[in-house]
Design a protein around this motif. Structure first.
Motif, PDB file in Angstrom:
ATOM      1  N   ALA A  75      -5.745  -3.784   6.282  1.00 42.45           N
ATOM      2  CA  ALA A  75      -5.604  -2.901   5.118  1.00 42.45           C
ATOM      3  C   ALA A  75      -6.850  -2.027   5.036  1.00 42.45           C
ATOM      4  CB  ALA A  75      -5.458  -3.723   3.843  1.00 42.45           C
ATOM      5  N   ASP A  76      -6.670  -0.724   4.879  1.00 41.71           N
ATOM      6  CA  ASP A  76      -7.835   0.163   4.752  1.00 41.71           C
ATOM      7  C   ASP A  76      -8.244   0.263   3.280  1.00 41.71           C
ATOM      8  OD1 ASP A  76      -5.531   1.558   4.172  1.00 41.71           O
ATOM      9  OD2 ASP A  76      -5.861   3.139   5.643  1.00 41.71           O
ATOM     10  N   ILE A  77      -9.552   0.417   3.038  1.00 41.39           N
ATOM     11  CA  ILE A  77     -10.062   0.239   1.670  1.00 41.39           C
ATOM     12  C   ILE A  77     -10.823   1.451   1.120  1.00 41.39           C
ATOM     13  CG2 ILE A  77     -10.238  -2.259   2.054  1.00 41.39           C
ATOM     14  CD1 ILE A  77     -13.297  -1.948   2.185  1.00 41.39           C
ATOM     15  N   ALA A 100      -6.953   8.715  -3.518  1.00 45.02           N
ATOM     16  CA  ALA A 100      -5.880   9.695  -3.462  1.00 45.02           C
ATOM     17  C   ALA A 100      -4.969   9.473  -2.264  1.00 45.02           C
ATOM     18  CB  ALA A 100      -6.476  11.105  -3.415  1.00 45.02           C
ATOM     19  N   CYS A 101      -5.190   8.386  -1.543  1.00 42.45           N
ATOM     20  CA  CYS A 101      -4.357   8.125  -0.369  1.00 42.45           C
ATOM     21  C   CYS A 101      -3.667   6.772  -0.482  1.00 42.45           C
ATOM     22  CB  CYS A 101      -5.196   8.220   0.909  1.00 42.45           C
ATOM     23  SG  CYS A 101      -4.194   8.370   2.399  1.00 42.45           S
ATOM     24  N   GLY A 102      -3.743   6.160  -1.673  1.00 45.64           N
ATOM     25  CA  GLY A 102      -3.015   4.903  -1.871  1.00 45.64           C
ATOM     26  C   GLY A 102      -3.687   3.676  -1.282  1.00 45.64           C
ATOM     27  N   HIS A 103      -4.942   3.809  -0.847  1.00 48.11           N
ATOM     28  CA  HIS A 103      -5.591   2.639  -0.248  1.00 48.11           C
ATOM     29  C   HIS A 103      -5.876   1.556  -1.302  1.00 48.11           C
ATOM     30  CE1 HIS A 103      -7.113   5.191   3.434  1.00 48.11           C
ATOM     31  NE2 HIS A 103      -5.855   5.404   3.143  1.00 48.11           N
ATOM     32  N   ASP A 104      -5.923   1.958  -2.594  1.00 47.79           N
ATOM     33  CA  ASP A 104      -6.010   0.937  -3.653  1.00 47.79           C
ATOM     34  C   ASP A 104      -4.780   0.030  -3.596  1.00 47.79           C
ATOM     35  OD1 ASP A 104      -4.561   3.241  -4.343  1.00 47.79           O
ATOM     36  OD2 ASP A 104      -4.897   3.007  -6.492  1.00 47.79           O
ATOM     37  N   ALA A 135     -13.643   3.120   5.889  1.00 49.25           N
ATOM     38  CA  ALA A 135     -13.721   4.390   6.631  1.00 49.25           C
ATOM     39  C   ALA A 135     -12.522   4.698   7.520  1.00 49.25           C
ATOM     40  CB  ALA A 135     -15.001   4.407   7.473  1.00 49.25           C
ATOM     41  N   GLU A 136     -11.316   4.575   6.952  1.00 56.47           N
ATOM     42  CA  GLU A 136     -10.144   5.033   7.716  1.00 56.47           C
ATOM     43  C   GLU A 136     -10.073   6.548   7.668  1.00 56.47           C
ATOM     44  OE1 GLU A 136      -6.587   6.760   8.713  1.00 56.47           O
ATOM     45  OE2 GLU A 136      -7.071   6.602   6.588  1.00 56.47           O
ATOM     46  N   GLU A 137     -10.404   7.114   6.511  1.00 51.29           N
ATOM     47  CA  GLU A 137     -10.258   8.571   6.343  1.00 51.29           C
ATOM     48  C   GLU A 137     -11.133   9.339   7.321  1.00 51.29           C
ATOM     49  OE1 GLU A 137      -8.002   9.886   4.678  1.00 51.29           O
ATOM     50  OE2 GLU A 137      -7.404   8.427   3.161  1.00 51.29           O
ATOM     51  N   THR A 138     -12.276   8.786   7.673  1.00 42.61           N
ATOM     52  CA  THR A 138     -13.150   9.459   8.630  1.00 42.61           C
ATOM     53  C   THR A 138     -12.878   8.974  10.053  1.00 42.61           C
ATOM     54  OG1 THR A 138     -14.816   7.801   8.075  1.00 42.61           O
ATOM     55  CG2 THR A 138     -15.009   9.924   6.986  1.00 42.61           C
ATOM     56  N   LEU A 162       0.197  -1.199   7.227  1.00 40.60           N
ATOM     57  CA  LEU A 162       1.164  -0.274   6.635  1.00 40.60           C
ATOM     58  C   LEU A 162       0.455   0.778   5.803  1.00 40.60           C
ATOM     59  CD1 LEU A 162       1.382  -1.089   3.397  1.00 40.60           C
ATOM     60  CD2 LEU A 162       3.005  -2.779   4.225  1.00 40.60           C
ATOM     61  N   HIS A 163       1.184   1.872   5.565  1.00 42.34           N
ATOM     62  CA  HIS A 163       0.708   2.898   4.636  1.00 42.34           C
ATOM     63  C   HIS A 163       1.786   3.152   3.601  1.00 42.34           C
ATOM     64  CE1 HIS A 163      -1.485   6.226   3.012  1.00 42.34           C
ATOM     65  NE2 HIS A 163      -2.403   6.137   3.952  1.00 42.34           N
ATOM     66  N   ILE A 164       1.364   3.221   2.345  1.00 44.78           N
ATOM     67  CA  ILE A 164       2.264   3.633   1.272  1.00 44.78           C
ATOM     68  C   ILE A 164       2.621   5.095   1.522  1.00 44.78           C
ATOM     69  CG2 ILE A 164       2.216   4.215  -1.180  1.00 44.78           C
ATOM     70  CD1 ILE A 164       0.646   1.589  -1.595  1.00 44.78           C
TER      71      ILE A 164
HETATM   72 NI    NI Z   1      -4.407   6.829   3.976  1.00 48.61          NI
END
Ligand code: NI
Length: 389
Positions: A75-77, A100-104, A135-138, A162-164
């Protein structure tokens, strides 16, 4: 195993956790409060917890009652450098940062799964390892975690993530084998000319004109040199040069990204960019340097594992709930690097509903429909118990 009752008992906690994480978004490699809140919960549930993995990552290991296979759940945080505009009562308290990417939601789904699996740990044959990745976004958090000693020594039999996803209806999940997200490369081109007076071009070599020709020529690689049935994108996202209206500058810099699935297409584009830019520069009395940086590879789902997961999820969520033909995305995901360690499957969990006519992810008004949380927990729990059953 039927999770219906335990998941519904957990629903209020899931919503509560998600809002707590939503309030304290932290951007790539700054996820300290987030990581410590995750670690605290995992410890309370009896996990073997490692913090500071690859910077701010957290690894939680749950041993089952008997030895067996090892499943990774990632899970990315991290959050984005976006100022939240949702107006929600649990909006970000960190200026300039937002989930803003649903990582919460990803954190919460990972934790909900961890909680339920820890409650039935004696029934599991094998080990579940949770990777809470920074740091998934980067696109550098997966590499950082995978380079850590603990992950290098770890054997995994499979890994899932997974990604929402706002393009998939709430209640459904998209799972397919093969390529699902593109390889992400980055390039920089420096065009070097000869500066001078804007009114006396014959005494200069104008790098702005050369760079402009280059930008247009690069577009022809995709449109004229690659099989139209093989996806590719070349985008110049930055062009910089010059200081004022009547001066020809010495140099211009271009920067951009290349997205592909096919490794041959990928290396072909890198080679052709170099040839085209050099050719244009030479023909114009200028010179140029191209730095082509191969980034993360494409996310390529293991066919056999994907098929098995489709079957498991059709049985538990219903035949219609599993979307098997969602088209691949040209976006990238560093989950691809986990797939180099073990057969892996990356899934897209639907969050689009009438109640939540979604803004796109990365938008300042984006918010998930919280009804997606228990569905995500069920997905991971079914996969974990099936895999370690
Ligand atoms: Ni994302």
């Amino acid at each position: 195993m039927d999770f219906t009752k335990t998941i519904s008992e957990l629903e209020q906690d899931l919503i509560h956790w998600r809002r707590e994480f939503h309030r304290i978004p932290e951007i790539a490699m700054e996820e300290r409060k987030t990581a410590s809140a995750i670690a605290e919960k995992l410890r309370a549930w009896g996990f073997d917890v490692h913090t500071g993995v690859g910077g701010t990552g957290v690894v939680g290991i749950l041993q089952g009652g008997e030895p067996g296979k090892t499943l990774g759940i990632r899970a990315d945080i991290d959050a984005l450098p976006v100022t939240e505009e949702t107006g929600l009562p649990f909006s970000s308290i960190h200026p300039g940062a937002m989930h803003a990417c649903g990582h919460d939601g990803h954190i919460t789904i990972g934790l909900g799964t961890a909680k339920l699996l820890s409650d039935i740990r004696n029934k599991l044959k094998g080990t579940v390892v949770f990777f809470f990745q920074p740091a998934e976004e980067t696109l550098n958090g997966a590499q950082a975690m995978l380079s850590s000693a603990i992950l290098q020594d770890m054997q995994l039999d499979a890994v899932v993530g997974l990604h929402i996803w706002p393009d998939v209806p709430l209640g459904k999940i998209a799972v397919r084998g093969g390529p699902v997200m593109a390889a992400v490369d980055r390039f920089t081109v420096r065009v070097i000319g000869k500066g001078g007076h804007g009114a006396i071009p014959q005494k200069s070599v104008d790098p702005i004109v050369v760079a402009s020709e280059g930008v247009l020529a690069l577009q022809r690689i995709v449109s004229r040199e690659i099989d139209p049935l093989k996806p590719a994108v070349v985008t110049v996202g930055r062009i910089q040069g010059g200081t004022t209206f009547n001066v020809i500058p010495d140099k211009v810099e271009l920067e951009g990204t290349v997205r592909t699935f096919d490794p041959e297409v990928r290396s072909f584009i890198a080679r052709r960019m170099e040839e085209i830019m050099k050719g244009i520069a030479e023909g114009s009395r200028a010179s140029c340097q191209l730095d082509y940086e191969y980034g993360i590879p494409a996310v390529h789902n293991d066919e056999k594992l994907s098929g098995w997961i489709q079957g498991i999820l059709k049985k538990s969520l219903g035949e219609d709930a599993v979307v098997t033909d969602l088209p691949p995305s040209m976006g990238g995901e560093d989950f691809a690097l986990f797939q180099q360690k073990a057969p892996g499957v990356y899934m897209f969990l639907g969050t689009n509903s009438e109640k939540n006519p979604s803004y796109p992810i990365h938008h300042a008004k984006y918010s998930i429909d919280e009804r997606v949380l228990p569905i995500g927990v069920r997905v991971f729990c079914e996969i974990a118990t099936g895999f370690l059953g």
